[in-house]
Design an enzyme around this catalytic site. Structure first.
Site, mmCIF file in Angstrom:
data_model
loop_
_atom_site.group_PDB
_atom_site.id
_atom_site.type_symbol
_atom_site.label_atom_id
_atom_site.label_comp_id
_atom_site.label_asym_id
_atom_site.label_seq_id
_atom_site.Cartn_x
_atom_site.Cartn_y
_atom_site.Cartn_z
ATOM 1 N N LYS A 1 -7.639 -7.292 4.119
ATOM 2 C CA LYS A 1 -7.324 -8.626 4.642
ATOM 3 C C LYS A 1 -8.347 -9.032 5.714
ATOM 4 O O LYS A 1 -8.744 -10.197 5.780
ATOM 5 C CB LYS A 1 -5.897 -8.636 5.198
ATOM 6 C CG LYS A 1 -4.853 -8.438 4.083
ATOM 7 C CD LYS A 1 -3.481 -8.117 4.639
ATOM 8 C CE LYS A 1 -2.482 -7.800 3.532
ATOM 9 N NZ LYS A 1 -1.230 -7.240 4.023
ATOM 10 N N GLU B 1 5.326 2.110 0.612
ATOM 11 C CA GLU B 1 5.398 2.819 -0.670
ATOM 12 C C GLU B 1 5.733 4.287 -0.385
ATOM 13 O O GLU B 1 5.587 4.750 0.748
ATOM 14 C CB GLU B 1 4.027 2.789 -1.356
ATOM 15 C CG GLU B 1 3.475 1.410 -1.600
ATOM 16 C CD GLU B 1 4.285 0.642 -2.618
ATOM 17 O OE1 GLU B 1 4.812 1.262 -3.555
ATOM 18 O OE2 GLU B 1 4.416 -0.576 -2.461
HETATM 19 N N1 HSE Z 1 2.122 -3.499 2.328
HETATM 20 C C1 HSE Z 1 1.779 -4.720 2.989
HETATM 21 C C2 HSE Z 1 2.497 -4.802 4.325
HETATM 22 C C3 HSE Z 1 2.099 -5.949 2.199
HETATM 23 O O1 HSE Z 1 3.212 -3.890 4.711
HETATM 24 O O2 HSE Z 1 2.307 -5.796 5.011
HETATM 25 C C4 HSE Z 1 1.119 -6.178 1.107
HETATM 26 O O3 HSE Z 1 -0.160 -6.380 1.595
#
Ligand code: HSE
Length: 442
Positions: free
Chosen positions: A216, A201
């Site tokens: 996670k 982002e």
């Molecule tokens: N932004 C995360 C990544 C994906 O780069 O793996 C969404 O969890």
């Protein structure tokens, strides 16, 4: 043991109604693939599927290819409709999704969500609401998108004892570290490239500071150890301090640096069985299976008592890979709506304590700049030893007035290492402790 409401199933003659909340990258793809593959998905379910509505934040935004009559900006009204059985939440964020997901579960709707932050922060109340209503809460897409790992931990490994989980679960940081290693470029340049390529982002902090991976890790540890673990229980350190010098030094010594989510079960010094979940940059040997996971790919390495070592690899982000997992869950939830019963719910019976972080043991790669004079090496080595840390290798490079001293330890407690680093910095002979990177996988 939790008592749950039994779901007898509605039979194959009444369509299963679906509400989709969100039309971002994932929501659009879920709707598109669901409509394109409806026939096959219905065969897999054994009943009819009907999309009843699609909730969006802004109705005035053009939405090509979407049946306009399905659109609404009133998600609460949509989820409460009698002809909606399953709610697919792909909005993102925490507070608003929490509100709508809880309302959906309490109204007897099964929920499929891709929202790791929501599940990692509020699993207890979501699971309680799903149990009380006898509905399903599925979240395969919340960990590493297309890679099936939630299902295997929940079902396939339900008869085994998981010992540890080590995962590359953030594609953005894996891309950045891999690109720094292969091109020799700086951290700042590679973060910018990750933003330009659409991996990160514009504000990349959720990825680079490790928060996405920590959510996670909490989900993986909960499933692996049948214990409720939330994101607040996860030790979290991102990759922003990793320099190209660290990466090149690691490479020269036969290692690569990865941002790992590490979940473990172990016995603490008081003799109790405990678990830990942590996210931090980690040196791993170049022949470790996770070392070959490059670019923005993800992989999760699971070790279980009977199964031994398993590795799950693939696309951990993106619209289509996330949709693959969402639709897999949707088929499961729809099958249960048609034929009755429920998917395995949350299992927290083991309720193991979260380890004190100071008791976690790992090995360390400590890089220092020291004064190059008689006795310095002995002084540094004595300090490690006085703090119960045994040294495995010591390497010194001459740099004129100073020397670079790189120490690799045997397994040691976090608390002992932290105390040692504090004391090293107080020694006159130590100009700087340049980096401390944990080392796993040997
Ligand atoms: N932004 C995360 C990544 C994906 O780069 O793996 C969404 O969890």
């Amino acid at each position: 043991m939790t008592k749950t409401t039994y779901n007898p199933g509605k039979g194959p003659d009444v369509p299963v109604g679906i509400a989709i909340l969100g039309q971002g990258t994932v929501g659009r793809e879920v709707l598109r693939i669901l409509m394109a593959n409806k026939d096959s998905l219905e065969h897999r379910v054994g009943g009819k599927l009907e999309v009843r509505g699609v909730a969006v934040g802004d109705l005035s935004k053009p939405r090509a290819g979407v049946d306009q009559s399905l659109l609404t900006d009133d998600a609460m009204e949509l989820i409460h409709r009698d002809d909606v059985d399953i709610v697919v939440e792909v909005i993102g964020g925490i507070e608003y999704p929490r509100e709508v997901v809880l309302a959906a579960l309490r109204a007897g709707k099964s929920v499929v969500t891709a929202n790791k932050a929501l599940v990692a922060a509020h699993s207890a109340e979501l699971a309680e609401a799903a149990d009380a209503a006898g509905v399903d809460l599925y979240f395969e897409a919340a960990v590493a998108a297309a890679i099936p790992v939630v299902g295997p931990l929940r079902r396939s490994l339900a008869g085994d004892q998981v010992v540890s989980v080590a995962g590359i679960v953030n594609g953005t940081t894996n891309f950045i570290l891999d690109a720094m290693e292969t091109t020799g470029a700086s951290y700042e340049d590679m973060v910018q490239q990750a933003i330009d390529l659409g991996y990160a982002e514009a504000d990349p902090s959720a990825d680079v500071d490790g928060h996405d991976a920590a959510s996670k890790a909490a989900i993986l540890a909960s499933l692996a150890f049948h214990t409720r673990v939330t994101k607040d229980d996860v030790y979290c350190e991102g990759i922003s301090k990793i320099t190209s010098d660290d990466i090149q030094a690691a490479k020269a010594a036969g290692y690569t640096i990865k941002l790992l989510a590490l979940c473990e079960r172990f016995i603490n010094p008081q003799g109790e069985e405990v678990i830990s979940a942590r996210v931090h940059p980690t040196l791993i040997p170049r022949d470790h299976p996770l070392a070959s996971v490059n670019k923005s790919f993800n992989a999760i390495f699971v070790e279980a008592e009977a199964a031994g070592r398993l590795m799950f690899y693939g696309n951990g982000a993106g619209g289509a890979p996330t949709t693959s997992a969402v639709l897999g869950d949707l088929v499961g939830a729809a099958r249960n709506k048609v034929h009755g019963g429920r998917a395995p719910g949350e299992s927290t019976y083991a309720n193991l304590p979260i380890a004190d972080f100071g008791d976690v043991q790992t090995r360390y790669h400590v890089d220092m700049q020291v004064v190059d004079r008689l006795g310095v090496l002995a002084e540094v080595a004595a300090l490690f030893s006085a703090n119960d840390i045994s040294l495995r290798t010591v390497r010194q490079e001459d740099k004129g007035e100073t020397a670079r001293l790189v120490v690799v330890t045997h397994a040691a407690r976090e608390a002992d290492l932290a105390r040692t680093v504090e004391k090293l910095q107080e020694l006159d002979a130590v100009k700087e402790v340049t980096s401390v990177i944990r080392l796993e996988g040997e």
